[in-house]
Design an enzyme around this catalytic site. Structure first.
Site, PDB file in Angstrom:
ATOM      1  N   ASP A  88       0.866  -1.169   0.000  1.00  0.00           N
ATOM      2  CA  ASP A  88       0.000   0.000   0.000  1.00  0.00           C
ATOM      3  C   ASP A  88       0.905   1.222   0.000  1.00  0.00           C
ATOM      4  O   ASP A  88       1.928   1.251   0.703  1.00  0.00           O
ATOM      5  CB  ASP A  88      -0.857   0.051   1.266  1.00  0.00           C
ATOM      6  CG  ASP A  88      -2.016  -0.925   1.246  1.00  0.00           C
ATOM      7  OD1 ASP A  88      -2.097  -1.753   0.316  1.00  0.00           O
ATOM      8  OD2 ASP A  88      -2.836  -0.858   2.173  1.00  0.00           O
ATOM      9  N   HIS A 145       4.816  -7.414   0.213  1.00  0.00           N
ATOM     10  CA  HIS A 145       4.463  -8.703  -0.366  1.00  0.00           C
ATOM     11  C   HIS A 145       5.183  -8.915  -1.699  1.00  0.00           C
ATOM     12  O   HIS A 145       5.773  -7.986  -2.261  1.00  0.00           O
ATOM     13  CB  HIS A 145       2.951  -8.794  -0.540  1.00  0.00           C
ATOM     14  CG  HIS A 145       2.215  -8.773   0.770  1.00  0.00           C
ATOM     15  ND1 HIS A 145       1.585  -9.884   1.289  1.00  0.00           N
ATOM     16  CD2 HIS A 145       2.021  -7.779   1.674  1.00  0.00           C
ATOM     17  CE1 HIS A 145       1.035  -9.576   2.454  1.00  0.00           C
ATOM     18  NE2 HIS A 145       1.275  -8.298   2.712  1.00  0.00           N
ATOM     19  N   SER A 248       8.611   3.861   4.770  1.00  0.00           N
ATOM     20  CA  SER A 248       9.761   4.005   3.894  1.00  0.00           C
ATOM     21  C   SER A 248       9.372   3.771   2.449  1.00  0.00           C
ATOM     22  O   SER A 248       8.252   4.080   2.036  1.00  0.00           O
ATOM     23  CB  SER A 248      10.884   3.060   4.317  1.00  0.00           C
ATOM     24  OG  SER A 248      12.101   3.476   3.754  1.00  0.00           O
TER      25      SER A 248
END
Length: 285
Positions: A88, A145, A248
């Protein structure tokens, strides 16, 4: 505050000391005080707790536990695509690598060799390939992921600076993503090699991978490389591969003529883990 002043202050601030302090505070189990900080953070940044596996801020023993919270089942679906968005966040930049140069922001490029810690042979595998740089803001889900299935071959810890990685800093600090501390994860997939770089930043207490655990701290002065054998670490498309403790950036590298990015992608566009990132390039595309 102007962009120029915001960047200038970062050169002057004791970034490493601030990061160490933030890491210690984020790991404290402070009871009501911790819950109060989490509630403030949720309100300040508009965190959507309805997506969390546990929506109650009081259930998290530390700020780190809250920050790396898992999502509830069904909060994200995986698109029917060859390559998935791994996080995200928002698109910082993406597109072709020009020889060995990656576009950072207006007026700024950096080399693939610098990004991967000086390994010219590794960088050469991505000459004229493609890259994507994705920024995770404080409000985002902070687990990372896999964009596609892959076998881990190498992990490289690269020491470096700890500048912020927000859009303002990306515009103002040359070679930002190749000068900050980072963890370079090298995979082999059906389409050949690909790299996922976890970039550290100011007050990013640590970066972790599912196969190693916390990579930093401690922060070391030298580049460290770990190799992984056939079948030792295999991860499927969409599986968790790592996480940030505080926000980050992830930079991905792919070889030439492997993928074609989603036509809906543009710089600064918000993205969600599991959405279609790219399709496999065919011989006639």
């Amino acid at each position: 505050m102007s962009d120029r002043l915001a960047v200038a202050l970062q050169y002057a601030l004791p970034k490493r000391l601030l990061t160490q302090l933030a890491g210690k505070l984020a790991s404290l189990e402070g009871g009501r005080a911790t819950t109060a900080v989490i509630r403030w953070f949720v309100k300040r940044y508009g965190v959507n707790m309805a997506e969390a596996a546990n929506a109650d801020p009081a259930s998290y023993a530390s700020f780190n536990a809250f920050f790396t919270r898992p999502l509830r089942d069904g909060a994200r679906s995986l698109a029917e695509a060859d390559f998935l968005c791994p996080v995200d966040g928002a698109i910082s930049q993406f597109g072709p690598i020009e020889a060995d140069q990656i576009f950072q922001a207006k007026g700024h490029f950096y080399s693939t060799t610098a990004l991967v810690g000086g390994d010219r042979a590794l960088a050469a595998r991505f000459e004229d390939g493609d890259f994507a740089t994705l920024y995770l803001s404080p409000r985002d889900y902070h687990r990372i992921h896999m964009p596609c299935a892959g076998r881990l071959t190498q992990m490289i810890y690269v020491p470096g600076d700890l500048f912020s990685v927000n859009p303002v800093t990306a515009r103002g600090v040359p070679g930002l993503f190749a000068r900050n501390e980072r963890v370079v994860c090298v995979f082999e997939g059906d389409c050949g090699p690909f790299v996922m770089v976890l970039v550290g930043a100011t007050i990013v207490g640590s970066m972790a991978t599912v196969w190693h655990g916390v990579v930093n701290p401690p922060r070391r002065p030298d580049i460290e490389k770990r190799s992984y054998g056939e079948g030792e670490v295999m991860l499927g498309k969409g599986e968790e591969m790592g996480r940030f403790l505080l926000g980050s950036t992830v930079v991905m590298l792919f070889p030439k003529d492997v993928l074609r990015f989603n036509g809906d992608w543009v710089a600064a566009r918000p993205v969600r883990m599991g959405e279609a990132m790219a399709a496999r390039r065919t011989a006639d595309a």
